[in-house]
Design a protein around this motif. Structure first.
Motif, PDB file in Angstrom:
ATOM      1  N   ASN A  51       0.809  -1.213   0.000  1.00  0.00           N
ATOM      2  CA  ASN A  51       0.000   0.000   0.000  1.00  0.00           C
ATOM      3  C   ASN A  51       0.844   1.266   0.000  1.00  0.00           C
ATOM      4  O   ASN A  51       0.361   2.332  -0.378  1.00  0.00           O
ATOM      5  N   ARG A  52       2.094   1.150   0.403  1.00  0.00           N
ATOM      6  CA  ARG A  52       2.989   2.304   0.391  1.00  0.00           C
ATOM      7  C   ARG A  52       3.846   2.350  -0.874  1.00  0.00           C
ATOM      8  O   ARG A  52       4.120   3.430  -1.405  1.00  0.00           O
ATOM      9  N   ILE A  53       4.246   1.173  -1.333  1.00  0.00           N
ATOM     10  CA  ILE A  53       5.089   1.079  -2.536  1.00  0.00           C
ATOM     11  C   ILE A  53       4.455   0.046  -3.466  1.00  0.00           C
ATOM     12  O   ILE A  53       4.855  -1.129  -3.487  1.00  0.00           O
ATOM     13  N   PRO A  54       3.435   0.433  -4.247  1.00  0.00           N
ATOM     14  CA  PRO A  54       2.724  -0.530  -5.099  1.00  0.00           C
ATOM     15  C   PRO A  54       3.615  -1.239  -6.115  1.00  0.00           C
ATOM     16  O   PRO A  54       3.275  -2.338  -6.570  1.00  0.00           O
ATOM     17  N   SER A  55       4.747  -0.634  -6.463  1.00  0.00           N
ATOM     18  CA  SER A  55       5.643  -1.260  -7.445  1.00  0.00           C
ATOM     19  C   SER A  55       6.485  -2.370  -6.829  1.00  0.00           C
ATOM     20  O   SER A  55       7.208  -3.074  -7.542  1.00  0.00           O
ATOM     21  N   CYS A  56       6.403  -2.567  -5.520  1.00  0.00           N
ATOM     22  CA  CYS A  56       7.194  -3.576  -4.827  1.00  0.00           C
ATOM     23  C   CYS A  56       6.420  -4.899  -4.827  1.00  0.00           C
ATOM     24  O   CYS A  56       5.378  -5.025  -4.182  1.00  0.00           O
ATOM     25  N   SER A  57       6.900  -5.888  -5.585  1.00  0.00           N
ATOM     26  CA  SER A  57       6.214  -7.173  -5.697  1.00  0.00           C
ATOM     27  C   SER A  57       6.523  -8.057  -4.503  1.00  0.00           C
ATOM     28  O   SER A  57       7.418  -7.773  -3.700  1.00  0.00           O
ATOM     29  N   GLN A  58       5.802  -9.176  -4.392  1.00  0.00           N
ATOM     30  CA  GLN A  58       6.093 -10.125  -3.325  1.00  0.00           C
ATOM     31  C   GLN A  58       7.502 -10.687  -3.464  1.00  0.00           C
ATOM     32  O   GLN A  58       8.185 -10.925  -2.464  1.00  0.00           O
ATOM     33  N   GLU A  59       7.947 -10.892  -4.692  1.00  0.00           N
ATOM     34  CA  GLU A  59       9.313 -11.368  -4.920  1.00  0.00           C
ATOM     35  C   GLU A  59      10.331 -10.341  -4.426  1.00  0.00           C
ATOM     36  O   GLU A  59      11.346 -10.702  -3.815  1.00  0.00           O
ATOM     37  N   ASP A  60      10.062  -9.060  -4.699  1.00  0.00           N
ATOM     38  CA  ASP A  60      10.951  -7.996  -4.199  1.00  0.00           C
ATOM     39  C   ASP A  60      11.020  -8.032  -2.681  1.00  0.00           C
ATOM     40  O   ASP A  60      12.098  -7.937  -2.076  1.00  0.00           O
ATOM     41  N   MET A  61       9.849  -8.172  -2.040  1.00  0.00           N
ATOM     42  CA  MET A  61       9.796  -8.151  -0.585  1.00  0.00           C
ATOM     43  C   MET A  61      10.574  -9.324   0.010  1.00  0.00           C
ATOM     44  O   MET A  61      11.311  -9.161   0.988  1.00  0.00           O
ATOM     45  N   ASN A  62      10.402 -10.511  -0.584  1.00  0.00           N
ATOM     46  CA  ASN A  62      11.148 -11.670  -0.113  1.00  0.00           C
ATOM     47  C   ASN A  62      12.655 -11.455  -0.272  1.00  0.00           C
ATOM     48  O   ASN A  62      13.448 -11.865   0.583  1.00  0.00           O
ATOM     49  N   HIS A  63      13.040 -10.801  -1.364  1.00  0.00           N
ATOM     50  CA  HIS A  63      14.460 -10.523  -1.592  1.00  0.00           C
ATOM     51  C   HIS A  63      15.007  -9.591  -0.506  1.00  0.00           C
ATOM     52  O   HIS A  63      16.081  -9.851   0.056  1.00  0.00           O
ATOM     53  N   PHE A  64      14.273  -8.517  -0.204  1.00  0.00           N
ATOM     54  CA  PHE A  64      14.729  -7.556   0.797  1.00  0.00           C
ATOM     55  C   PHE A  64      14.809  -8.199   2.188  1.00  0.00           C
ATOM     56  O   PHE A  64      15.702  -7.890   2.977  1.00  0.00           O
ATOM     57  N   LEU A  65      13.858  -9.117   2.482  1.00  0.00           N
ATOM     58  CA  LEU A  65      13.774  -9.713   3.819  1.00  0.00           C
ATOM     59  C   LEU A  65      14.685 -10.923   3.980  1.00  0.00           C
ATOM     60  O   LEU A  65      15.324 -11.086   5.024  1.00  0.00           O
ATOM     61  N   TYR A  66      14.780 -11.755   2.933  1.00  0.00           N
ATOM     62  CA  TYR A  66      15.469 -13.031   3.081  1.00  0.00           C
ATOM     63  C   TYR A  66      16.839 -13.119   2.402  1.00  0.00           C
ATOM     64  O   TYR A  66      17.692 -13.877   2.851  1.00  0.00           O
ATOM     65  N   GLN A  67      17.028 -12.359   1.320  1.00  0.00           N
ATOM     66  CA  GLN A  67      18.322 -12.413   0.639  1.00  0.00           C
ATOM     67  C   GLN A  67      19.198 -11.210   0.994  1.00  0.00           C
ATOM     68  O   GLN A  67      20.269 -11.352   1.560  1.00  0.00           O
ATOM     69  N   GLU A  68      18.730 -10.022   0.642  1.00  0.00           N
ATOM     70  CA  GLU A  68      19.514  -8.832   0.955  1.00  0.00           C
ATOM     71  C   GLU A  68      19.555  -8.574   2.462  1.00  0.00           C
ATOM     72  O   GLU A  68      20.544  -8.054   2.990  1.00  0.00           O
ATOM     73  N   ARG A  69      18.453  -8.898   3.138  1.00  0.00           N
ATOM     74  CA  ARG A  69      18.328  -8.800   4.596  1.00  0.00           C
ATOM     75  C   ARG A  69      18.504  -7.379   5.124  1.00  0.00           C
ATOM     76  O   ARG A  69      18.983  -7.178   6.239  1.00  0.00           O
ATOM     77  N   CYS A  70      18.123  -6.399   4.292  1.00  0.00           N
ATOM     78  CA  CYS A  70      18.081  -5.024   4.793  1.00  0.00           C
ATOM     79  C   CYS A  70      16.854  -4.836   5.679  1.00  0.00           C
ATOM     80  O   CYS A  70      16.777  -3.878   6.446  1.00  0.00           O
ATOM     81  N   LEU A  71      15.879  -5.746   5.566  1.00  0.00           N
ATOM     82  CA  LEU A  71      14.741  -5.794   6.473  1.00  0.00           C
ATOM     83  C   LEU A  71      14.898  -7.011   7.379  1.00  0.00           C
ATOM     84  O   LEU A  71      15.556  -7.990   7.020  1.00  0.00           O
ATOM     85  N   LEU A  72      14.283  -6.945   8.541  1.00  0.00           N
ATOM     86  CA  LEU A  72      14.397  -8.000   9.539  1.00  0.00           C
ATOM     87  C   LEU A  72      13.043  -8.218  10.192  1.00  0.00           C
ATOM     88  O   LEU A  72      12.289  -7.264  10.397  1.00  0.00           O
ATOM     89  N   GLN A  73      12.736  -9.473  10.514  1.00  0.00           N
ATOM     90  CA  GLN A  73      11.507  -9.775  11.250  1.00  0.00           C
ATOM     91  C   GLN A  73      11.868 -10.361  12.613  1.00  0.00           C
ATOM     92  O   GLN A  73      12.671 -11.290  12.712  1.00  0.00           O
ATOM     93  N   ALA A  74      11.288  -9.782  13.655  1.00  0.00           N
ATOM     94  CA  ALA A  74      11.512 -10.272  15.019  1.00  0.00           C
ATOM     95  C   ALA A  74      10.310  -9.879  15.873  1.00  0.00           C
ATOM     96  O   ALA A  74       9.516  -9.013  15.501  1.00  0.00           O
ATOM     97  N   TRP A  75      10.180 -10.517  17.046  1.00  0.00           N
ATOM     98  CA  TRP A  75       9.150 -10.084  17.995  1.00  0.00           C
ATOM     99  C   TRP A  75       9.531  -8.713  18.523  1.00  0.00           C
ATOM    100  O   TRP A  75      10.651  -8.488  18.979  1.00  0.00           O
ATOM    101  N   SER A  76       8.583  -7.779  18.482  1.00  0.00           N
ATOM    102  CA  SER A  76       8.902  -6.393  18.817  1.00  0.00           C
ATOM    103  C   SER A  76       7.724  -5.750  19.547  1.00  0.00           C
ATOM    104  O   SER A  76       7.328  -6.230  20.602  1.00  0.00           O
ATOM    105  N   LEU A  77       7.175  -4.673  19.011  1.00  0.00           N
ATOM    106  CA  LEU A  77       6.091  -3.920  19.643  1.00  0.00           C
ATOM    107  C   LEU A  77       4.952  -4.851  20.050  1.00  0.00           C
ATOM    108  O   LEU A  77       4.508  -5.683  19.263  1.00  0.00           O
ATOM    109  N   ARG A  78       4.501  -4.715  21.291  1.00  0.00           N
ATOM    110  CA  ARG A  78       3.409  -5.520  21.846  1.00  0.00           C
ATOM    111  C   ARG A  78       3.717  -7.016  21.825  1.00  0.00           C
ATOM    112  O   ARG A  78       2.825  -7.837  21.995  1.00  0.00           O
ATOM    113  N   GLY A  79       4.964  -7.377  21.590  1.00  0.00           N
ATOM    114  CA  GLY A  79       5.332  -8.783  21.519  1.00  0.00           C
ATOM    115  C   GLY A  79       4.948  -9.433  20.209  1.00  0.00           C
ATOM    116  O   GLY A  79       5.071 -10.652  20.062  1.00  0.00           O
ATOM    117  N   ALA A  80       4.501  -8.645  19.228  1.00  0.00           N
ATOM    118  CA  ALA A  80       4.068  -9.185  17.936  1.00  0.00           C
ATOM    119  C   ALA A  80       5.249  -9.295  16.970  1.00  0.00           C
ATOM    120  O   ALA A  80       6.244  -8.578  17.108  1.00  0.00           O
TER     121      ALA A  80
END
Length: 392
Positions: A51-80
């Motif tokens: 919704n913020r970057i409509p040109s960003c595909s699911q493949e792009d997102m997986n690349h940023f999170l899992y390959q390039e790893r400039c994004l990270l997923q962890a338990w954070s705010l509210r424990g979520a």
């Protein structure tokens, strides 16, 4: 005292959340790092980033999170589970560590297990932290396997008379899959996440995986000492005008922790009247609040757990409080139709063998079903499905 009206506040928050215009992949870190993106239920962060970057595909997102790893997923705010820029780990992780007698976020429910074991939080957390380094270089698939594996690693550290109780079926709803020890670990994983001991890895099919922060990023979690201040600034920039109580609710922390963090940035704030109520803003945001820019995007189909919907003053999003229970549920919130910052309806989608079906309910305001249908088709395309039907 400065007085702010509804339009000013909504426009400011849409801009802060990167929902006022069409942003590009170059804005990825700013958009994801504005206030983090909750990923519960799984996939929620993808809808939010789309919704913020409509040109960003699911493949792009997986690349940023899992390959390039400039994004990270962890338990954070509210424990979520939250996705945020890896470079801001001190903001979304170590800033949440309590001080002195402040309780940890998302650990209140552990008391049932502690009472059963007749052991304290202060005894068990160090034991778990003692075995957590074994996650280095190891990946565990599924959350239940993580809980039980860590519980087994802790078992030799327990007093002999506690080991049978530790392996007793859980009292939290899945006694066939979880032990009391596994339940204890589940609560204590949040403090471990804030300490940089565990993060989410790449998904395997529909299952999440887990490993250590060091193994995933290639370095230990740093703490530059300014994380708490940065987090308060992020909150005020995305949800201001706001109060310490709303900050407490957003973090899911104790009032004492919220007030401590809030006070650290108090000299950068100023009071305002927000739709007749006393609140605070960052002084540097005042000009933007007072002179809202025209919206380049007026109509949005947001996911049910979009950060924009996490405003504590929900009446600013939808004045009719009788509709709030339809928007914010205990689990599985519907998506929302947002027009100029106001929630004017809800939507749900169902995946069929031939594609996606959507059901949209509109309450008031914007009634251009053709424009909504275009957004629905674009969202289905992002999810790599064909929109086969819309029911209004």
């Amino acid at each position: 005292m400065t007085e702010l009206n509804l339009e000013q506040i909504r426009n400011f928050r849409l801009h802060s959340h990167h929902l006022d215009a069409f942003y590009t992949k170059e804005d990825l870190i700013a958009a994801a790092g504005a206030c983090g993106m909750q990923n519960s239920p799984p996939g929620a962060w993808e809808t939010a980033l789309y919704n913020r970057i409509p040109s960003c595909s699911q493949e792009d997102m997986n690349h940023f999170l899992y390959q390039e790893r400039c994004l990270l997923q962890a338990w954070s705010l509210r424990g979520a589970p939250v996705v945020f820029p890896e470079e801001e780990s001190d903001v979304f992780l170590s800033a949440l560590i309590p001080q002195e007698d402040e309780p940890w976020i998302y650990t209140h429910g552990i008391s049932l297990a502690l009472d059963f074991l007749q052991m304290s939080f202060e005894e068990l957390l160090p034991m778990l932290k003692q075995v957590m380094p074994r996650l280095n270089g190891k990946t565990i698939v599924t959350k239940s396997a993580l809980d039980q594996t860590l519980a087994e690693w802790m078992l030799p550290l327990l007093p002999e008379e506690k080991k049978t109780l530790w392996n007793h079926p859980s009292m939290y709803g899945s006694p066939d899959k979880q032990t009391v020890g596994g339940a204890v670990v589940s609560f204590l994983l949040r403090p471990c996440a804030f300490d940089g001991l565990v993060v989410f890895g790449a998904r395997e099919g529909i299952s999440p995986t887990f490993t250590s922060y060091n193994a995933w990023t290639g370095h230990p979690l740093g703490n530059q000492g300014e994380g708490a201040k940065k987090l308060v600034r992020k909150f005020l920039h995305c949800y201001g005008p706001a109060t310490p109580a709303s900050f407490e609710g957003w973090l899911g922390c104790s009032g004492k922790q919220a007030r401590r963090m809030w006070k650290a940035v108090s000299e950068e704030m100023e009071p305002v009247k927000a739709v007749g109520k006393n609140a605070w803003i960052l002084s540097e945001d005042k000009a933007c609040l007072m002179s809202p820019k025209p919206l380049q995007r007026e109509l949005l189909l947001l996911g049910g757990h979009d950060p924009y919907l996490d405003q504590r003053d929900r009446s600013l999003l939808q004045p009719d409080k009788s509709l709030h229970k339809q928007i914010w549920k205990m689990v599985a919130n519907p998506g929302t139709v947002v027009y100029r910052g106001e929630i004017i309806g809800i939507w749900t989608s169902t995946k069929k063998s031939r594609g996606m079906e959507m059901k949209i309910t509109l309450w008031n305001g914007f009634q251009d079903k053709e424009k909504i249908s275009v957004l629905a088709e674009e969202y289905a395309d992002f999810r790599q499905q064909k929109l086969i039907g819309i029911e209004f």
